[in-house]
Design a protein around this motif. Structure first.
Motif, mmCIF file in Angstrom:
data_model
loop_
_atom_site.group_PDB
_atom_site.id
_atom_site.type_symbol
_atom_site.label_atom_id
_atom_site.label_comp_id
_atom_site.label_asym_id
_atom_site.label_seq_id
_atom_site.Cartn_x
_atom_site.Cartn_y
_atom_site.Cartn_z
ATOM 1 N N LEU B 63 39.409 23.963 37.095
ATOM 2 C CA LEU B 63 39.404 25.315 36.713
ATOM 3 C C LEU B 63 38.924 26.156 37.621
ATOM 4 O O LEU B 63 37.721 26.190 38.183
ATOM 5 C CB LEU B 63 38.691 25.690 35.331
ATOM 6 N N ARG B 64 39.821 26.813 38.416
ATOM 7 C CA ARG B 64 39.269 27.970 39.146
ATOM 8 C C ARG B 64 39.102 29.417 38.513
ATOM 9 O O ARG B 64 40.220 29.646 37.459
ATOM 10 C CB ARG B 64 40.402 28.394 40.308
ATOM 11 N N PHE B 65 38.473 30.198 38.529
ATOM 12 C CA PHE B 65 38.241 31.469 37.779
ATOM 13 C C PHE B 65 37.611 32.393 38.254
ATOM 14 O O PHE B 65 36.786 32.171 39.488
ATOM 15 C CB PHE B 65 37.507 30.996 36.461
ATOM 16 N N ASP B 66 37.507 33.655 37.753
ATOM 17 C CA ASP B 66 36.967 34.843 38.436
ATOM 18 C C ASP B 66 35.912 35.196 37.624
ATOM 19 O O ASP B 66 36.067 35.698 36.467
ATOM 20 C CB ASP B 66 37.996 36.070 38.518
ATOM 21 N N CYS B 67 34.750 35.577 38.185
ATOM 22 C CA CYS B 67 33.643 35.968 37.455
ATOM 23 C C CYS B 67 33.778 37.423 37.185
ATOM 24 O O CYS B 67 34.516 38.156 37.793
ATOM 25 C CB CYS B 67 32.262 35.923 38.260
ATOM 26 N N ALA B 68 33.244 37.955 36.071
ATOM 27 C CA ALA B 68 33.463 39.280 35.655
ATOM 28 C C ALA B 68 32.939 40.218 36.873
ATOM 29 O O ALA B 68 32.124 40.115 37.562
ATOM 30 C CB ALA B 68 32.312 39.551 34.469
ATOM 31 N N GLY B 69 34.049 41.173 36.829
ATOM 32 C CA GLY B 69 33.641 42.229 38.080
ATOM 33 C C GLY B 69 34.419 41.884 39.630
ATOM 34 O O GLY B 69 34.265 42.336 40.448
ATOM 35 N N ASN B 70 34.884 40.502 39.372
ATOM 36 C CA ASN B 70 35.728 39.914 40.516
ATOM 37 C C ASN B 70 37.110 39.686 40.080
ATOM 38 O O ASN B 70 37.422 39.666 39.018
ATOM 39 C CB ASN B 70 34.967 38.715 41.094
ATOM 40 N N GLY B 71 37.989 39.722 41.136
ATOM 41 C CA GLY B 71 39.439 39.280 40.928
ATOM 42 C C GLY B 71 40.045 40.028 39.591
ATOM 43 O O GLY B 71 39.893 41.180 39.685
ATOM 44 N N ASP B 72 40.560 39.277 38.517
ATOM 45 C CA ASP B 72 41.447 39.740 37.345
ATOM 46 C C ASP B 72 40.658 39.558 36.311
ATOM 47 O O ASP B 72 41.232 39.887 35.285
ATOM 48 C CB ASP B 72 42.621 39.001 37.531
ATOM 49 N N SER B 73 39.267 39.376 36.555
ATOM 50 C CA SER B 73 38.437 39.480 35.222
ATOM 51 C C SER B 73 38.124 40.971 34.891
ATOM 52 O O SER B 73 37.942 41.726 35.589
ATOM 53 C CB SER B 73 37.324 38.583 35.263
ATOM 54 N N ASP B 74 37.552 40.996 33.614
ATOM 55 C CA ASP B 74 37.075 42.318 33.152
ATOM 56 C C ASP B 74 35.656 42.757 33.934
ATOM 57 O O ASP B 74 35.132 41.990 34.761
ATOM 58 C CB ASP B 74 36.764 42.144 31.767
ATOM 59 N N LEU B 75 35.428 43.944 33.686
ATOM 60 C CA LEU B 75 34.106 44.736 34.009
ATOM 61 C C LEU B 75 34.516 45.123 35.750
ATOM 62 O O LEU B 75 35.253 44.589 36.302
ATOM 63 C CB LEU B 75 32.857 43.894 34.152
ATOM 64 N N ALA B 76 33.729 46.019 35.993
ATOM 65 C CA ALA B 76 33.597 46.699 37.398
ATOM 66 C C ALA B 76 32.538 45.776 38.023
ATOM 67 O O ALA B 76 31.654 45.206 37.298
ATOM 68 C CB ALA B 76 32.983 48.140 37.472
ATOM 69 N N PHE B 77 32.673 45.926 39.381
ATOM 70 C CA PHE B 77 31.796 44.805 40.122
ATOM 71 C C PHE B 77 30.376 45.398 39.635
ATOM 72 O O PHE B 77 29.257 44.681 39.675
ATOM 73 C CB PHE B 77 32.074 44.898 41.449
ATOM 74 N N ARG B 78 30.211 46.757 39.658
ATOM 75 C CA ARG B 78 28.647 47.067 39.635
ATOM 76 C C ARG B 78 28.057 46.699 38.150
ATOM 77 O O ARG B 78 26.920 46.783 37.971
ATOM 78 C CB ARG B 78 28.840 48.760 39.559
ATOM 79 N N GLN B 79 28.729 46.353 37.436
ATOM 80 C CA GLN B 79 28.315 45.968 36.207
ATOM 81 C C GLN B 79 27.973 44.369 36.019
ATOM 82 O O GLN B 79 27.614 43.872 35.169
ATOM 83 C CB GLN B 79 29.477 45.982 34.865
#
Lengths: 332, 271
Positions: B63-79
């Motif tokens: 499983l490759r995935f994007d942490c929140a705030g990165n890539g296509d996952s939710d949230l802005a990076f600042r969050q």
């Protein structure tokens, strides 16, 4: 507001490309959609997720948006065989990903019933959009950020092809460094790029732009000119067809100097006479619009251009985005 | 091998991932990849994809995935922060276990992703194998690197530094953000990076671990801190490989990191 769906579709080589569709939740329109084309080796999110932000902005105006990874990049299948980035960039600048772009438009047309598209992108994405627009009436417009006018390549002598604008900016920087102990330390320990220093200082007056090549004619390789021979003809054809083009540059980006000196100076009359070409400059910004205020300007400029050049049709909003998804049998 | 891009949830936050599914008869230990943060993630992406495919071809689900705030996952990076990223890894581990049916997983991380994998492995009993590629051992040093990127950008575009390091730290202390390569780092992220010191934290509980030092120069000596990092771990080894720093912009386009791949695959038992 938008809802995001995963998109996968094959390119002409049969390899699967991966992307994200942004479905507008309000005032969805299906006369024109937007494709955001990946820049260089960065994938469909773009540097600092600029494409995510731009896609959300476009979707808030009612546009369906697809941003996707080209063959050999991001999560898509395929391999890039060039070992050096400069050579890979050069291949993009002569149309490496035009076919992938057309496949993406075909897929959006089949899946969501959208007939025409604004192609958008930064750098390699922008030049890909311009080249894909040639001879393709499905391309309704171009939103080009930091579009390259030149050809990269590991065999290109960057110093020889410096623009007057670049040299002027570097000269100012060297002057400022006269009082910097760190700069003197670099100089005295031979860590300065002396070839660059000599090139910049030996050219005290701006180099006149090479204007030998008339409009639409590729400059001679013998001159050492690194201008992309495909750029001017493609841009002039596109704007002469009346299709809107917005070019946005960072004011401190060398690509802006190259645009002015290697395109505009040679084709000023045709460019100035075109009502469909808009150019915006974000003062002091770099190539990828790093700082937040610059990104905000890019988003606001793009938004304003889309609203002006692609006003909402009166029939839009009758079908919501979700209706269109259901009709297309698309699974979330 | 099947590759399925998908979304999965961590509470109300939607995370994007790609599930590399081994389709042969016997699946081995599934791996969850923990990516480096911000722009490093983009530069390293194809190496990431390449190694996921290598592992999958040898029988591992990945499983490759994007942490929140990165890539296509939710949230802005600042969050996002270290804590949200660790929660994301927890959710990814749960997802991978559910998809594979395996009671345990392996974690593989690069740079800050490796540090987070280490931390997660310290508090979970189901991380069987741990692979750390170029881990950030000392968060404060990494934070200084990030601030330097901001200063370099200022110098490149303005010719001078308009806000120096102290100004940036004051901005963070006042609750503002600092821009690094276009990403807005928050006070929470900065504070949590400042508090990251893997040598002072509980050791990873994994059954076996590999720590890889990635060096541009041949025959570089192992960092003492990596030896210290592995000392309290069970069945741990350190390996030094020669590769370009492919998580940065370099002239070469890295799609595979041959020495790194070879070292890791050998440690996993493949010739």
């Amino acid at each position: 507001m938008d809802r995001q769906h995963i998109a996968t579709f094959p390119n002409r080589g049969g390899r699967r490309l991966v992307g994200i569709v942004h479905e507008p939740l309000d005032h969805a329109r299906r006369d024109v959609g937007i494709l955001l084309l990946s820049p260089g080796v960065k994938n469909r999110v773009g540097p600092h997720r600029l494409y995510n932000k731009l896609a959300a902005e476009c979707a808030s105006l009612g546009f369906w948006v697809l941003r996707f990874d080209f063959d050999g990049l991001g999560d898509s299948e395929g391999e890039v065989v060039e070992p050096l980035l400069a050579d890979f960039y050069a291949s993009i600048q002569v149309g490496r990903y035009v076919d992938d772009t057309r496949c993406a438009m075909d897929w959006m047309r089949r899946t969501y019933g959208i007939p025409r598209f604004v192609l958008g992108g930064l750098c390699g994405g922008a030049i890909t959009g311009l080249l894909a627009a040639d001879d393709d009436a499905a391309v309704a417009g171009l939103l080009g950020l930091g579009i390259p006018v030149i050809l990269d390549g590991s065999n290109v002598d960057r110093l020889r092809n410096l623009t007057a604008g670049q040299m002027g900016a570097m000269r100012s920087r060297y002057v400022r460094k006269l009082l910097s102990p760190a700069a003197w330390r670099r100089l005295l320990t031979f860590r300065t790029d002396f070839r660059l220093l000599a090139r910049v200082l030996s050219s005290s007056r701006p180099t006149p732009p090479q204007s030998a090549a008339p409009a639409g004619v590729a400059p001679s390789p013998a001159t050492g000119d690194n201008t992309n021979p495909h750029f001017a003809p493609a841009l002039l054809r596109m704007v002469s067809s009346g299709r809107p083009v917005l070019l946005v540059f960072g004011g401190a980006d060398r690509l802006y100097f190259e645009y002015k000196e290697k395109f505009l100076a040679r084709h000023e009359a045709q460019a100035a006479g075109s009502a469909s070409l808009d150019v915006a400059v974000v003062e002091q910004a770099n190539h990828v619009f790093t700082f937040g205020a610059w990104q905000d300007q890019v988003l606001a400029t793009s938004r304003s251009w889309l609203m002006t050049r692609f006003p909402m049709p009166e029939t839009a909003g009758a079908a919501t985005g979700s209706d269109a998804v259901r009709r297309a049998g698309h699974r979330q | 091998m099947l590759e399925t891009p998908l979304f999965f949830d961590r509470g109300s936050v939607r995370l994007f991932g790609v599930w590399h599914q081994h389709t042969g008869p016997e699946a081995r230990l599934p791996f969850v990849f923990c990516h480096p943060m911000a722009e490093e993630k983009l530069w390293a992406h194809r190496v990431w994809v390449g190694f996921a495919r290598e592992l999958c071809s040898r029988g591992h689900h990945v499983l490759r995935f994007d942490c929140a705030g990165n890539g296509d996952s939710d949230l802005a990076f600042r969050q996002s922060s270290i804590e949200t990223a660790m929660a994301d890894i927890d959710a990814a581990v749960q997802f991978a276990k559910g998809q594979s049916g395996s009671p345990t997983v392996g974690l593989l991380g690069l740079r800050l992703g490796a540090s987070l994998a280490y931390r997660v492995a310290a508090r979970r009993a189901d991380v069987e194998s741990l692979v750390l590629w170029g881990p950030i051992v000392k968060g404060p040093r990494y934070l200084q690197e990030l601030l330097r990127i901001n200063l370099t950008t200022q110098t490149a575009v303005y010719g001078v530094i308009q806000e120096d390091r102290d100004d940036l730290l004051r901005t963070l202390a006042a609750g503002g953000t600092v821009n690094v390569d276009g990403y807005e780092f928050s006070k929470a992220m900065a504070d949590q990076l400042d508090g990251l010191d893997l040598l002072k934290e509980p050791p990873a509980a994994s059954e076996r671990s590999l720590v890889v030092q990635i060096e541009r120069a041949a025959a570089a000596k192992p960092f003492p801190e990596l030896a210290a990092l592995t000392a309290p771990l069970r069945n741990a080894s350190v390996c030094v490989v020669q590769e370009e720093p492919f998580w940065k912009e370099i002239p070469r386009f890295y799609q595979k990191a041959p020495s790194l791949f070879e070292c890791t695959l050998r440690w996993l038992g493949y010739d």
